[in-house]
Design a protein around this motif. Sequence first.
Motif, PDB file in Angstrom:
ATOM      1  N   PHE A  32      37.161  47.500  38.423  1.00 19.07           N
ATOM      2  CA  PHE A  32      37.915  46.523  39.193  1.00 19.07           C
ATOM      3  C   PHE A  32      37.016  45.857  40.233  1.00 19.07           C
ATOM      4  CE2 PHE A  32      40.659  49.864  37.761  1.00 19.07           C
ATOM      5  CZ  PHE A  32      41.847  49.246  37.389  1.00 19.07           C
ATOM      6  N   ALA A  33      37.154  44.556  40.389  1.00 15.40           N
ATOM      7  CA  ALA A  33      36.556  43.841  41.511  1.00 15.40           C
ATOM      8  C   ALA A  33      37.536  43.949  42.666  1.00 15.40           C
ATOM      9  CB  ALA A  33      36.321  42.377  41.145  1.00 15.40           C
ATOM     10  N   LEU A  34      37.024  44.170  43.861  1.00 16.01           N
ATOM     11  CA  LEU A  34      37.865  44.162  45.056  1.00 16.01           C
ATOM     12  C   LEU A  34      37.594  42.859  45.794  1.00 16.01           C
ATOM     13  CD1 LEU A  34      37.408  47.847  46.296  1.00 16.01           C
ATOM     14  CD2 LEU A  34      39.249  46.893  44.883  1.00 16.01           C
ATOM     15  N   VAL A  35      38.628  42.059  45.925  1.00 23.32           N
ATOM     16  CA  VAL A  35      38.482  40.743  46.552  1.00 23.32           C
ATOM     17  C   VAL A  35      39.395  40.662  47.769  1.00 23.32           C
ATOM     18  CG1 VAL A  35      37.823  39.623  44.387  1.00 23.32           C
ATOM     19  CG2 VAL A  35      40.221  39.708  45.040  1.00 23.32           C
ATOM     20  N   PRO A  36      38.990  39.894  48.781  1.00 21.78           N
ATOM     21  CA  PRO A  36      39.861  39.733  49.941  1.00 21.78           C
ATOM     22  C   PRO A  36      41.210  39.142  49.509  1.00 21.78           C
ATOM     23  CG  PRO A  36      37.653  38.931  50.419  1.00 21.78           C
ATOM     24  CD  PRO A  36      37.708  39.203  48.939  1.00 21.78           C
ATOM     25  N   THR A  37      42.281  39.814  49.866  1.00 21.04           N
ATOM     26  CA  THR A  37      43.619  39.383  49.458  1.00 21.04           C
ATOM     27  C   THR A  37      43.924  37.976  49.965  1.00 21.04           C
ATOM     28  OG1 THR A  37      44.351  41.677  49.416  1.00 21.04           O
ATOM     29  CG2 THR A  37      46.074  39.988  49.527  1.00 21.04           C
ATOM     30  N   ALA A  38      43.518  37.669  51.183  1.00 22.18           N
ATOM     31  CA  ALA A  38      43.789  36.340  51.741  1.00 22.18           C
ATOM     32  C   ALA A  38      43.150  35.252  50.885  1.00 22.18           C
ATOM     33  CB  ALA A  38      43.287  36.256  53.180  1.00 22.18           C
ATOM     34  N   GLU A  39      41.915  35.478  50.436  1.00 22.23           N
ATOM     35  CA  GLU A  39      41.240  34.491  49.580  1.00 22.23           C
ATOM     36  C   GLU A  39      41.914  34.407  48.212  1.00 22.23           C
ATOM     37  OE1 GLU A  39      36.963  34.832  49.396  1.00 22.23           O
ATOM     38  OE2 GLU A  39      36.879  35.391  51.518  1.00 22.23           O
ATOM     39  N   LEU A  40      42.338  35.538  47.675  1.00 22.10           N
ATOM     40  CA  LEU A  40      43.024  35.547  46.383  1.00 22.10           C
ATOM     41  C   LEU A  40      44.310  34.723  46.465  1.00 22.10           C
ATOM     42  CD1 LEU A  40      43.223  36.679  43.478  1.00 22.10           C
ATOM     43  CD2 LEU A  40      44.435  38.634  44.449  1.00 22.10           C
ATOM     44  N   LEU A  41      45.062  34.884  47.552  1.00 19.44           N
ATOM     45  CA  LEU A  41      46.316  34.151  47.708  1.00 19.44           C
ATOM     46  C   LEU A  41      46.085  32.658  47.916  1.00 19.44           C
ATOM     47  CD1 LEU A  41      48.394  36.650  49.850  1.00 19.44           C
ATOM     48  CD2 LEU A  41      48.570  36.176  47.396  1.00 19.44           C
ATOM     49  N   THR A  42      44.946  32.294  48.465  1.00 13.97           N
ATOM     50  CA  THR A  42      44.614  30.875  48.608  1.00 13.97           C
ATOM     51  C   THR A  42      44.504  30.227  47.237  1.00 13.97           C
ATOM     52  OG1 THR A  42      43.463  31.260  50.685  1.00 13.97           O
ATOM     53  CG2 THR A  42      42.879  29.258  49.482  1.00 13.97           C
ATOM     54  N   HIS A  43      43.915  30.946  46.282  1.00 13.71           N
ATOM     55  CA  HIS A  43      43.725  30.421  44.928  1.00 13.71           C
ATOM     56  C   HIS A  43      44.905  30.685  44.005  1.00 13.71           C
ATOM     57  CE1 HIS A  43      39.612  29.395  45.900  1.00 13.71           C
ATOM     58  NE2 HIS A  43      39.430  30.614  46.354  1.00 13.71           N
ATOM     59  N   GLU A  44      45.657  31.749  44.289  1.00 11.66           N
ATOM     60  CA  GLU A  44      46.782  32.151  43.434  1.00 11.66           C
ATOM     61  C   GLU A  44      48.008  32.450  44.306  1.00 11.66           C
ATOM     62  OE1 GLU A  44      46.552  32.230  40.125  1.00 11.66           O
ATOM     63  OE2 GLU A  44      44.393  31.979  39.942  1.00 11.66           O
ATOM     64  N   PRO A  45      48.604  31.444  44.952  1.00 11.44           N
ATOM     65  CA  PRO A  45      49.707  31.700  45.893  1.00 11.44           C
ATOM     66  C   PRO A  45      50.927  32.374  45.265  1.00 11.44           C
ATOM     67  CG  PRO A  45      49.423  29.337  45.507  1.00 11.44           C
ATOM     68  CD  PRO A  45      48.285  30.021  44.836  1.00 11.44           C
ATOM     69  N   GLN A  46      51.129  32.230  43.977  1.00 15.32           N
ATOM     70  CA  GLN A  46      52.278  32.850  43.322  1.00 15.32           C
ATOM     71  C   GLN A  46      52.198  34.377  43.353  1.00 15.32           C
ATOM     72  OE1 GLN A  46      49.784  31.316  41.755  1.00 15.32           O
ATOM     73  NE2 GLN A  46      49.198  32.531  39.976  1.00 15.32           N
ATOM     74  N   LEU A  47      51.025  34.939  43.606  1.00 15.58           N
ATOM     75  CA  LEU A  47      50.884  36.393  43.652  1.00 15.58           C
ATOM     76  C   LEU A  47      51.495  36.999  44.915  1.00 15.58           C
ATOM     77  CD1 LEU A  47      47.219  36.800  42.353  1.00 15.58           C
ATOM     78  CD2 LEU A  47      49.358  37.095  41.080  1.00 15.58           C
ATOM     79  N   ALA A  48      51.770  36.178  45.917  1.00 11.08           N
ATOM     80  CA  ALA A  48      52.303  36.676  47.190  1.00 11.08           C
ATOM     81  C   ALA A  48      53.624  37.421  47.003  1.00 11.08           C
ATOM     82  CB  ALA A  48      52.471  35.522  48.170  1.00 11.08           C
TER      83      ALA A  48
ATOM     84  N   GLN B 191      31.913  36.296  46.103  1.00 10.68           N
ATOM     85  CA  GLN B 191      33.328  36.375  46.476  1.00 10.68           C
ATOM     86  C   GLN B 191      33.888  37.795  46.376  1.00 10.68           C
ATOM     87  OE1 GLN B 191      31.844  34.477  44.215  1.00 10.68           O
ATOM     88  NE2 GLN B 191      32.982  32.610  43.776  1.00 10.68           N
ATOM     89  N   VAL B 192      33.197  38.663  45.664  1.00 10.20           N
ATOM     90  CA  VAL B 192      33.661  40.036  45.475  1.00 10.20           C
ATOM     91  C   VAL B 192      33.169  40.882  46.645  1.00 10.20           C
ATOM     92  CG1 VAL B 192      33.527  42.070  43.986  1.00 10.20           C
ATOM     93  CG2 VAL B 192      33.750  39.784  42.978  1.00 10.20           C
ATOM     94  N   ALA B 193      34.122  41.468  47.361  1.00  7.95           N
ATOM     95  CA  ALA B 193      33.794  42.257  48.556  1.00  7.95           C
ATOM     96  C   ALA B 193      33.494  43.714  48.225  1.00  7.95           C
ATOM     97  CB  ALA B 193      34.951  42.197  49.539  1.00  7.95           C
ATOM     98  N   GLY B 194      33.936  44.162  47.058  1.00  6.04           N
ATOM     99  CA  GLY B 194      33.726  45.553  46.672  1.00  6.04           C
ATOM    100  C   GLY B 194      34.122  45.748  45.226  1.00  6.04           C
ATOM    101  N   CYS B 195      34.063  46.989  44.774  1.00  3.90           N
ATOM    102  CA  CYS B 195      34.478  47.288  43.405  1.00  3.90           C
ATOM    103  C   CYS B 195      35.020  48.708  43.349  1.00  3.90           C
ATOM    104  CB  CYS B 195      33.339  47.088  42.417  1.00  3.90           C
ATOM    105  SG  CYS B 195      31.923  48.178  42.651  1.00  3.90           S
ATOM    106  N   ALA B 196      35.768  48.980  42.306  1.00  5.78           N
ATOM    107  CA  ALA B 196      36.327  50.309  42.086  1.00  5.78           C
ATOM    108  C   ALA B 196      36.184  50.668  40.610  1.00  5.78           C
ATOM    109  CB  ALA B 196      37.798  50.352  42.505  1.00  5.78           C
TER     110      ALA B 196
END
Length: 177
Positions: free
Chosen positions: A35-51, A90-95
Amino acid sequence: MTDAPRPVTDPLTLAALDTERHVARSGWDQPVRLFALVPTAELLTHEPQLAEGLATHDAVAGALSAVEQDELPDADGIEDLLARIAWPDQVAGCALALERIVVPPAAERDLPEDAEEALRAVAEHPDRADVRLVVAVTRDGASRCLLRQRAHDSDDRVALGDDIAPGLVHALRATFE
């Protein structure tokens, strides 16, 4: 380790716990999952429906969301797989989630030299334990490790630590170099 529950507030631990529970819902005997760990705020900027599907803790400052990486490259083991992985900025971490069979240290000392025979001996050992590890790291070097035992397969029985699997922590950190 302690059995006393403690509130979890840091973004990496929350993301690792969410990832572990996500993987656990699919049961046991799974392949390696990354898994890529991405900042949730940035993810929601690109994919607002995920909120709509986010939990309350996803709104904390610095929250991280796990994005599963499908179609991992063929590799000769986990070390080879991780050596082939590199992340965009853009990836802040991984799991990483993987399952292993563990035996007591005394049993490890007595394993045969031959790899196939050793694997067979571990699989047949009466004190073997099936475990799932989830190891999460961030680009800045933080790490969290979670361990779930098949024999104690419950969300409230997952061990948490920073360095339960030091080799995997190191290998995941290397994917950011």
